[in-house]
Design a protein around this motif. Sequence first.
Motif, PDB file in Angstrom:
ATOM      1  N   VAL A 120       0.823  -1.211   0.000  1.00 25.32           N
ATOM      2  CA  VAL A 120       0.000   0.000   0.000  1.00 25.32           C
ATOM      3  C   VAL A 120       0.857   1.260   0.000  1.00 25.32           C
ATOM      4  CG1 VAL A 120      -1.671   1.339   1.346  1.00 25.32           C
ATOM      5  CG2 VAL A 120      -2.001  -1.118   1.046  1.00 25.32           C
ATOM      6  N   GLU A 121       1.818   1.356   0.904  1.00 25.02           N
ATOM      7  CA  GLU A 121       2.643   2.567   1.001  1.00 25.02           C
ATOM      8  C   GLU A 121       3.488   2.763  -0.251  1.00 25.02           C
ATOM      9  OE1 GLU A 121       1.880   4.712   3.236  1.00 25.02           O
ATOM     10  OE2 GLU A 121       0.580   3.257   4.204  1.00 25.02           O
ATOM     11  N   GLU A 122       4.056   1.675  -0.764  1.00 27.47           N
ATOM     12  CA  GLU A 122       4.838   1.744  -2.004  1.00 27.47           C
ATOM     13  C   GLU A 122       3.967   2.268  -3.145  1.00 27.47           C
ATOM     14  OE1 GLU A 122       7.137  -1.272  -5.105  1.00 27.47           O
ATOM     15  OE2 GLU A 122       5.935  -2.099  -3.473  1.00 27.47           O
ATOM     16  N   LYS A 172      -5.347  12.763 -10.291  1.00 24.44           N
ATOM     17  CA  LYS A 172      -6.534  12.731 -11.153  1.00 24.44           C
ATOM     18  C   LYS A 172      -6.694  11.399 -11.884  1.00 24.44           C
ATOM     19  CE  LYS A 172      -7.425  16.986 -10.155  1.00 24.44           C
ATOM     20  NZ  LYS A 172      -8.043  17.144  -8.879  1.00 24.44           N
ATOM     21  N   SER A 173      -5.942  10.394 -11.480  1.00 21.44           N
ATOM     22  CA  SER A 173      -6.003   9.077 -12.116  1.00 21.44           C
ATOM     23  C   SER A 173      -7.399   8.473 -11.962  1.00 21.44           C
ATOM     24  CB  SER A 173      -4.996   8.134 -11.470  1.00 21.44           C
ATOM     25  OG  SER A 173      -3.712   8.685 -11.457  1.00 21.44           O
ATOM     26  N   LYS A 174      -7.803   7.706 -12.955  1.00 18.79           N
ATOM     27  CA  LYS A 174      -9.062   6.965 -12.890  1.00 18.79           C
ATOM     28  C   LYS A 174      -8.785   5.669 -12.130  1.00 18.79           C
ATOM     29  CE  LYS A 174     -11.176   9.760 -15.863  1.00 18.79           C
ATOM     30  NZ  LYS A 174     -10.172  10.519 -16.521  1.00 18.79           N
ATOM     31  N   ARG A 196       1.763   9.136  -6.214  1.00 18.33           N
ATOM     32  CA  ARG A 196       1.923  10.572  -5.937  1.00 18.33           C
ATOM     33  C   ARG A 196       3.049  11.183  -6.769  1.00 18.33           C
ATOM     34  NH1 ARG A 196       1.490   9.115   0.026  1.00 18.33           N
ATOM     35  NH2 ARG A 196      -0.714   9.397   0.470  1.00 18.33           N
ATOM     36  N   VAL A 197       4.155  10.453  -6.900  1.00 16.90           N
ATOM     37  CA  VAL A 197       5.322  10.961  -7.629  1.00 16.90           C
ATOM     38  C   VAL A 197       5.045  11.052  -9.131  1.00 16.90           C
ATOM     39  CG1 VAL A 197       7.699  10.415  -8.294  1.00 16.90           C
ATOM     40  CG2 VAL A 197       6.997  10.198  -5.919  1.00 16.90           C
ATOM     41  N   SER A 198       4.399  10.040  -9.662  1.00 14.78           N
ATOM     42  CA  SER A 198       4.146   9.992 -11.103  1.00 14.78           C
ATOM     43  C   SER A 198       2.744   9.443 -11.354  1.00 14.78           C
ATOM     44  CB  SER A 198       5.201   9.103 -11.768  1.00 14.78           C
ATOM     45  OG  SER A 198       5.036   9.104 -13.150  1.00 14.78           O
TER      46      SER A 198
END
Length: 136
Positions: A52-54, A91-93, A60-62
């Motif tokens: 999950v954290e990975e 904004k990813s789906k 968030r970065v990309s």
Amino acid sequence: MRVMKQYRSYMEKQAAHIRVFIVDDHANVLKALASQLACSTQRIVVDTATGVEEALNCIRVSPPDVILVETKRADGRGLELVEKIRHSGVKSKIVVLTSYFNEWERVMLAGAGVKDYLLKDIGSTTLIQHITTLAV
């Protein structure tokens, strides 16, 4: 001139890669899905994570275009992951790709902004169609 600009913009979008991020705690499933998508005739670039954290850090970065998430995780953090992605500002789906259907989960996730709720036994072609439709 305006028509040429619109055509050029359309062609750039057609040539662009669709970035997909897959989060699943089963390494074999993750590899199989990534392989299916990477071998498609579409221009799909795949990144993956089991933790999950990975996953949250990578997203968030990309931020990808589409995120495939298995909510039924051994650590019980699948729904939490979806909520954290939704509140991260990307904004990813989000598409849930899960082992078995759960109506309560589907309704709750739809209310949380998940764009699709699919079962893992979906065919590669259909999955790719869902991804490309969402990425446009």
